[in-house]
Design a protein around this motif. Structure first.
Motif, PDB file in Angstrom:
ATOM      1  N   SER A   1       0.868   8.308   3.055  1.00 18.32           N
ATOM      2  CA  SER A   1       0.588   6.910   2.196  1.00 18.32           C
ATOM      3  C   SER A   1       0.844   6.533   3.608  1.00 18.32           C
ATOM      4  CB  SER A   1       2.637   6.978   1.437  1.00 18.32           C
ATOM      5  OG  SER A   1       2.329   8.239   0.357  1.00 18.32           O
ATOM      6  N   ALA A   2       1.433   6.421   4.593  1.00 19.49           N
ATOM      7  CA  ALA A   2       1.738   6.084   5.660  1.00 19.49           C
ATOM      8  C   ALA A   2       0.252   5.840   6.171  1.00 19.49           C
ATOM      9  CB  ALA A   2       2.815   6.345   6.954  1.00 19.49           C
ATOM     10  N   GLY A   3      -0.415   6.858   6.826  1.00 17.62           N
ATOM     11  CA  GLY A   3      -1.505   6.733   6.960  1.00 17.62           C
ATOM     12  C   GLY A   3      -2.418   5.933   6.495  1.00 17.62           C
ATOM     13  N   ILE A   4      -2.776   5.903   5.393  1.00 20.19           N
ATOM     14  CA  ILE A   4      -3.518   5.183   4.536  1.00 20.19           C
ATOM     15  C   ILE A   4      -2.935   3.949   4.192  1.00 20.19           C
ATOM     16  CG2 ILE A   4      -5.106   5.059   2.415  1.00 20.19           C
ATOM     17  CD1 ILE A   4      -4.077   7.721   1.821  1.00 20.19           C
TER      18      ILE A   4
ATOM     19  N   ASN B   1      -3.877  13.855   6.594  1.00 17.94           N
ATOM     20  CA  ASN B   1      -5.484  14.382   6.465  1.00 17.94           C
ATOM     21  C   ASN B   1      -5.721  12.848   6.793  1.00 17.94           C
ATOM     22  OD1 ASN B   1      -7.489  15.586   5.860  1.00 17.94           O
ATOM     23  ND2 ASN B   1      -6.896  16.045   4.295  1.00 17.94           N
ATOM     24  N   PRO B   2      -7.037  12.867   7.975  1.00 14.99           N
ATOM     25  CA  PRO B   2      -7.533  12.211   7.784  1.00 14.99           C
ATOM     26  C   PRO B   2      -8.724  11.496   6.903  1.00 14.99           C
ATOM     27  CG  PRO B   2      -7.603  14.001   9.763  1.00 14.99           C
ATOM     28  CD  PRO B   2      -6.438  13.806   8.598  1.00 14.99           C
ATOM     29  N   THR B   3      -9.336  12.795   6.059  1.00 14.76           N
ATOM     30  CA  THR B   3     -10.424  12.044   5.155  1.00 14.76           C
ATOM     31  C   THR B   3      -9.886  11.912   4.330  1.00 14.76           C
ATOM     32  OG1 THR B   3     -11.330  14.706   5.611  1.00 14.76           O
ATOM     33  CG2 THR B   3     -11.863  13.480   3.444  1.00 14.76           C
ATOM     34  N   TYR B   4      -8.636  12.007   3.641  1.00 19.28           N
ATOM     35  CA  TYR B   4      -7.863  11.247   3.089  1.00 19.28           C
ATOM     36  C   TYR B   4      -8.460   9.383   3.377  1.00 19.28           C
ATOM     37  CZ  TYR B   4      -6.103  14.786   0.578  1.00 19.28           C
ATOM     38  OH  TYR B   4      -5.239  15.816  -0.310  1.00 19.28           O
ATOM     39  N   SER B   5      -7.373   8.753   4.263  1.00 11.30           N
ATOM     40  CA  SER B   5      -7.772   7.647   4.999  1.00 11.30           C
ATOM     41  C   SER B   5      -8.963   6.913   5.371  1.00 11.30           C
ATOM     42  CB  SER B   5      -6.480   7.808   6.033  1.00 11.30           C
ATOM     43  OG  SER B   5      -7.095   8.525   6.935  1.00 11.30           O
ATOM     44  N   ILE B   6      -9.855   7.741   5.921  1.00 12.00           N
ATOM     45  CA  ILE B   6     -11.157   7.793   6.339  1.00 12.00           C
ATOM     46  C   ILE B   6     -11.826   7.070   4.644  1.00 12.00           C
ATOM     47  CG2 ILE B   6     -12.768   7.487   7.899  1.00 12.00           C
ATOM     48  CD1 ILE B   6     -11.165   9.032  10.178  1.00 12.00           C
TER      49      ILE B   6
ATOM     50  N   ALA C   1       3.017  -0.003   9.207  1.00 12.95           N
ATOM     51  CA  ALA C   1       3.023   1.281   8.745  1.00 12.95           C
ATOM     52  C   ALA C   1       3.472   3.049   9.445  1.00 12.95           C
ATOM     53  CB  ALA C   1       1.523   1.826   8.138  1.00 12.95           C
ATOM     54  N   LEU C   2       3.083   2.705  10.838  1.00 12.54           N
ATOM     55  CA  LEU C   2       3.205   3.478  11.994  1.00 12.54           C
ATOM     56  C   LEU C   2       4.735   3.598  11.524  1.00 12.54           C
ATOM     57  CD1 LEU C   2       0.623   3.743  14.552  1.00 12.54           C
ATOM     58  CD2 LEU C   2       0.706   4.984  12.321  1.00 12.54           C
ATOM     59  N   VAL C   3       5.421   2.585  12.212  1.00 17.04           N
ATOM     60  CA  VAL C   3       6.343   2.689  12.407  1.00 17.04           C
ATOM     61  C   VAL C   3       7.889   3.495  11.185  1.00 17.04           C
ATOM     62  CG1 VAL C   3       8.810   1.552  12.568  1.00 17.04           C
ATOM     63  CG2 VAL C   3       6.867   1.077  13.830  1.00 17.04           C
ATOM     64  N   LEU C   4       7.187   3.285   9.692  1.00 16.80           N
ATOM     65  CA  LEU C   4       7.936   3.003   9.079  1.00 16.80           C
ATOM     66  C   LEU C   4       7.099   4.798   8.502  1.00 16.80           C
ATOM     67  CD1 LEU C   4       8.172   1.631   5.412  1.00 16.80           C
ATOM     68  CD2 LEU C   4       6.762   2.397   4.856  1.00 16.80           C
ATOM     69  N   GLY C   5       6.039   5.603   8.332  1.00 17.52           N
ATOM     70  CA  GLY C   5       6.076   6.598   8.290  1.00 17.52           C
ATOM     71  C   GLY C   5       6.395   7.512   8.962  1.00 17.52           C
ATOM     72  N   ALA C   6       6.723   7.340  10.689  1.00 16.71           N
ATOM     73  CA  ALA C   6       7.272   7.994  12.060  1.00 16.71           C
ATOM     74  C   ALA C   6       8.887   8.138  11.057  1.00 16.71           C
ATOM     75  CB  ALA C   6       7.482   7.452  13.133  1.00 16.71           C
ATOM     76  N   GLY C   7       9.236   6.829  11.158  1.00 13.80           N
ATOM     77  CA  GLY C   7      10.822   6.893  10.875  1.00 13.80           C
ATOM     78  C   GLY C   7      11.605   7.859   9.502  1.00 13.80           C
TER      79      GLY C   7
ATOM     80  N   SER D   1       0.876  -1.237   0.098  1.00 14.45           N
ATOM     81  CA  SER D   1      -0.037  -0.106   0.018  1.00 14.45           C
ATOM     82  C   SER D   1       1.437   1.421  -0.330  1.00 14.45           C
ATOM     83  CB  SER D   1      -1.205   0.098   1.160  1.00 14.45           C
ATOM     84  OG  SER D   1      -1.477  -1.741   1.749  1.00 14.45           O
ATOM     85  N   PHE D   2       1.833   1.581   0.708  1.00 13.65           N
ATOM     86  CA  PHE D   2       2.522   2.528   1.277  1.00 13.65           C
ATOM     87  C   PHE D   2       3.364   2.814  -0.475  1.00 13.65           C
ATOM     88  CE2 PHE D   2       6.901   4.755   2.314  1.00 13.65           C
ATOM     89  CZ  PHE D   2       6.244   5.776   2.518  1.00 13.65           C
TER      90      PHE D   2
END
Ligand SMILES: Nc1ncnc2c1ncn2[C@@H]1O[C@H](COP(=O)(O)O)[C@@H](O)[C@H]1O
Ligand SMILES: Nc1ncnc2c1ncn2[C@@H]1O[C@H](COP(=O)(O)O)[C@@H](O)[C@H]1O
Ligand SMILES: Nc1ncnc2c1ncn2[C@@H]1O[C@H](COP(=O)(O)O)[C@@H](O)[C@H]1O
Ligand code: NA
Ligand code: NA
Ligand code: NA
Lengths: 103, 367, 367, 367, 103, 103
Positions: free
Chosen positions: B123-126, B333-338, B171-177, B108-109
């Motif tokens: 990207s990471a959020g979604i 942006n939470p609108t994208y993922s949700i 995904a969270l670790v990836l995105g935060a990193g 996905s990322f």
């Protein structure tokens, strides 16, 4: 009736950050806080009819002396204002036995 | 990732004649039942500004009940499976599921960041949403395969539990990193520290979150009580939780009504998220669904099992993921993922995805 | 209106001997069952300031469940009826119900305004309540006729749905029209405009309100799923929603407990509303009930059907009507309408009305 | 009081060999079932800061349902008992229960004040909790004896209702009386007056509280409907409320999950309350349980009945008592009473107490 | 910490009108609002134990500049005070980054 | 728009006493009150995750003239401050048609 002048700090923002802010407020010198669920609409948050999954909002209040109020507002403004939906304000209040809310 | 798309292509080439008509029929059988119809009612109601309001507490209570049910029945079936075969039939599907749980956030990322050109945080959020799973999609897929008389292997609920966390965590670790590296120049050490502590907090909350605690907890409880209780005493508990029973089915109807109400509201956001994300919300599940069916088949699942595994791998989380992402990746942006998870992928899976995964599994040779 | 009262009179003249004792017996059979007894418990609890508190969300959840049940079972039965007879048996009762839905707000308004001498706003406000219907009264009437072994025609839930809106809409338009004419002299154009937009808003909200959306929506869902699903797959949904089942009956008990708690509180307001409204709250339902039984019989309903139609025509709305009236006719005193509907007519119907309508229907020759 | 401890001692001396192994076995059968396991899950979840959150309204709704169930089934069984034996079998156990309800607050108070050296307010406050009863402990004890094939006498729910109030009332009056005498010197007449009015208020609220109103109310309703309804019409209500049914058992699971969440939080307070209160929370129930089994046996209860009576006498209230104590004895520290009732006595009873009371009853000769 | 003086408008009234007032406040110039459920008793509204059907009450707050506050209060006072149970008041607050709440 | 200066009395405390305080406030001269459920943490009260049985908190507001405000605060301070978890404060507000809130 002896009343003591303090500040009432009110912060309204998305639920996901509000418990953290409450704890951070205690660390910055508040002796307590009051938190409640609200429904909010603002520039970054929309009221949604179905509030189950949509963004939820909470209101947080601290009764504190001025320097703690400033510390809380500065912290919130730096850490949360950029990316989260929230608003914060200050008001003057006269508190019963107010000295006990100064740490 | 591109590999798996290539692998999926032949599937489309061979969809012809008889298969198509069979799919239409199974679509009808899938769609014209109370559960998806309640979802449609919810959407219709929101679009015409109708007055249905499900109290938040009812929604939360049903969610708790559904998670407990899935866990309890899962533990019960697992105990039977274990008594008969030990772990011999389970370990392969479990490993396959774990592997898929680690793979899907990455696919996905990559797609979002390099094909879609979205920001790291978005990207990471979604990816966190699509790496995890939706328990309700599981429940719907499960009743679909039961209606087609191809019930899934008994340990599928166990696989749902396995799939819940790893995707979000990765995904969270990836995105935060990645995003902290980007910000490294400007961020003060103190702020970096705050960020990191929020990441740990979010990871811990994902791993000990409500979905996991209830599903895994009741799985253990279902397992133990099956082992130690006699059948008659066990009966009322089983009736209460059982996923073919009236309570589970009825609760699902009300839950999907509310999901429809929420999704209906989000439909307005489809314009905001743009065509790429709409396509992503449909094609990514197809790819993940194919991978699920493929590895499920390889691990020895039956036709129903492959279908359900495909559906849960293809599904996106909209309960556990959003708060974790919001806390860790506030720039996303939470609108994208949700919107993608809830207004595109969820209805797509419920309506079309599940019958497609069923055909995929069949085509792969699952029986 | 006066005509129908005259038409009802003979009924009272002939209530004698055997009939009376039969009524007492059926009263006993009706009253000494958990549903009305829970209502009584609620009243008693409030009067002695007891501590029962039903959470608002439980009340709302049960209301949702009851409305969904009525709709779903209605759609299911309608499908059977339709498969057997097409629309031939249904169109007449449906028309009769629509007619009654348009008539009852008018009879109520005329009585309140010209006999009771109430203000336009109050008359229209109360008429809106009595023109609509109470789904719980339907449910209680339905279980009454089932207990007497005269189950109502299968399509009665469809009639409940038809009766929901027209009465409120007609009364609101009437009230808003007449009172705006009265105010015409003093109101600024701008304020008139605000008033009108509130009227449209309220009308729209009535038509797309929770009661209608859930009942009509689930009616369609029940209809479609009965048509397309096989029996075994349909079973758990039917069990969940079915109105003779334990969930429906149990939920009704809790709902009536809460209704008793609310009605008990309102009892104190009986003094405030005065003797005219108390009489209205008892006699108007008798008239409407007679009309319901009469036209139901003329349209070919069976004994149970006539009884239930009479009960729903006689019943007054206390869920959909109050907010609509409050918004459109703010001068109307809500204490009047809610006390009449909830503390007079509702308990009267539950306790005495339903057995009386049953006798009326019998007397009219329904079988 | 000391007498009863002495009377209990021999019991411990004779616990040997076979009996112990039987107890272990019955422990296993008691503990490895969904209800206590859900409690354990709740504790584990809280201790690891997991994310399970039961909405307050779900908890309250389940409490309402459980109380209604206990009452309704109780009334139903009472009607059968009454039809068969009149009041001949019931009056003795009822008197014994009333006596125990008056005795246990006194034993508790004496132990707390004179052995534990706690303040008057704290002693009375805790005594109010231990003088009343916990409906959930009743429900768990009841399903325990059913699983051992020694179902309790049919009128046990009636005894739960009798045990609800007197203990709280006696402890409050005692506490208020003694502490007002102590304060007499310094208190102004006006303040004493406020105190007294709060006491009356609290007593009235205990007597007309939710637990009593629902249990006693539904007991009457269950009794009347059993007398007057025919079996078939009664059936769905019975199915809804019945305590062996799936709804009751399932609801208990969710309720105990929440109890575990709350108790888990209170575990941290064990340090604050100190070793005396921990010992009190375990030994007092053993004494009260023995008294319950003893007087129950003397009054003619069967083995299951003695066990259940022992369990409810041994149990401590954590729903009705806390607000009443808070209002009447504000100097009492609520942490003490709630921690003892909820984090010590409740889990002790659920896990170990009930099987022990069962053995006590057996040892006393109940069959 | 830069604070900006604004007005906090609070309106408490029956639920049936509160969402309308919220929307009307936005039209009159507010950038957002905060709404919550309360239990109220006043001269025209009674607290009812069973709140399910009885009149329910909500509290609505706007953080706005003075001229918007006046517009909202005038509007509410004209349109709703006569026939609906409600109360409205104004207070002074100091708002963090307050300029953004002026449209 | 005519506004009338009054006092806003806010009391936050444990649920068990809040309905009593509301009634006592009416007896001391308030014409109404507004009550809401909150989550609170303070020196004597702890936020508990599982709020079902743990101590619950409510917030109570009165809009009243100064002398009633003083009476209420004095009463609360004498009767409840010692043994119950609560906090109380006073703020200045400008009330629409404010005279009607003076009995
Ligand atoms: N002008 C305002 N007045 C009152 N509340 C506001 C206002 N603006 C924002 N809020 C509240 O603050 C939350 C976050 O606002 P925002 O960051 O503007 O989306 C909203 O959900 C509202 O509850
Ligand atoms: N003096 C007051 N102090 C605080 N709230 C009040 C006051 N008067 C009225 N309210 C609130 O305003 C609502 C409507 O008041 P009323 O129009 O006086 O019935 C009430 O339900 C209360 O919530
Ligand atoms: N400094 C404070 N700021 C805001 N609310 C407070 C503060 N202190 C206490 N509270 C509230 O008052 C309640 C009782 O406080 P306490 O008596 O300090 O335990 C808490 O539950 C909070 O809701
Ligand atoms: Na997935
Ligand atoms: Na009607
Ligand atoms: Na006890």
């Amino acid at each position: 009736m002896h009343l003591y002048p303090l500040k009432l700090v009110t912060i309204v923002g998305e639920t996901v950050i509000m418990e953290d802010i409450a704890d951070e407020g205690l660390k910055l010198g508040a002796t307590g806080y009051t938190l409640s669920e609200v429904i909010g609409e603002g520039s970054r948050s929309a009221r949604t009819v179905a509030s189950t999954i949509g963004a939820k909002t909470m209101k947080l209040e601290f009764v504190v002396p001025m320097h703690v109020a400033e510390a809380i507002l500065t912290h919130v403004s730096h850490e949360y204002f950029e990316h989260y939906a929230c608003i914060a304000w200050l008001a003057d209040v006269q508190v019963v036995r107010g000295q006990q809310y100064i740490k | 990732m591109t590999l798996s798309i290539v692998a999926a292509l032949p599937l489309w080439a061979v969809v012809t004649g008889e298969q198509l008509s069979r799919m239409l029929e199974s679509l009808e059988r899938n769609l014209l039942t109370p559960i998806p119809l309640c979802f449609v009612l919810g959407i219709v109601c929101t679009r015409i500004h109708g007055g249905i309001k499900i109290p938040k507490e009812l929604y939360l209570s049903i969610a708790i009940f559904l998670l407990m049910s899935i866990g309890f029945v899962g533990g019960h079936e697992l105990a039977h499976e274990y008594q008969m075969h030990g772990v011999s039939t389970i370990w392969k599907p479990a490993l396959a599921t774990l592997f898929l749980g680690c793979l899907t956030p990455l696919t996905s990322f990559v797609v979002l960041r390099y094909i879609g050109g979205m920001s790291i945080a978005d990207s990471a959020g979604i990816a966190a949403h699509y790496g995890s799973t939706s328990a309700v999609t599981y429940a719907v897929a499960n009743s679909f395969v039961e209606q087609t008389n191809h019930p899934a292997n008994s340990f599928l609920p166990t696989l749902v539990t396995i799939l819940e966390c790893p995707g979000i965590a990765i995904a969270l670790v990836l995105g935060a990193g990645l995003s902290s590296r980007e910000r490294a120049a400007k961020a003060t050490p103190e702020r970096r520290h705050v960020r990191e502590s929020k990441l740990y907090e979010a990871l811990y909350e994902v791993i000990t979150g409500q979905s996991i605690m209830l599903m895994a907890g009741l799985l253990v409880i279902g397992f133990i009580s099956t082992m130690f209780m006699d059948d008659q005493a066990f009966q009322p508990f089983y009736e209460f939780f059982q996923s073919k029973g009236m309570l589970f089915r009825g609760a699902l109807c009300i839950f999907l009504l509310e999901m429809g109400l929420v999704a209906g509201e989000r439909l307005g956001d489809l314009v905001k998220v743009g065509p790429f994300l709409v396509a992503f919300g449909i094609l990514m599940p197809l790819v993940h669904g194919f991978l699920g069916a493929y590895f499920g088949h390889a691990a020895g699942l039956n036709l129903g099992g492959c279908t359900v595994l495909a559906a849960i791998v293809a599904s996106a989380s909209y309960i556990a993921a959003p708060p974790a992402v919001r806390l860790t990746l506030p720039e996303a942006n939470p609108t994208y993922s949700i919107t993608a998870a809830l207004a595109i992928t969820f209805p797509f899976n419920i309506a079309l995805g599940i019958p497609i995964y069923y055909e995929m599994a069949k085509w792969l040779g699952a029986t």
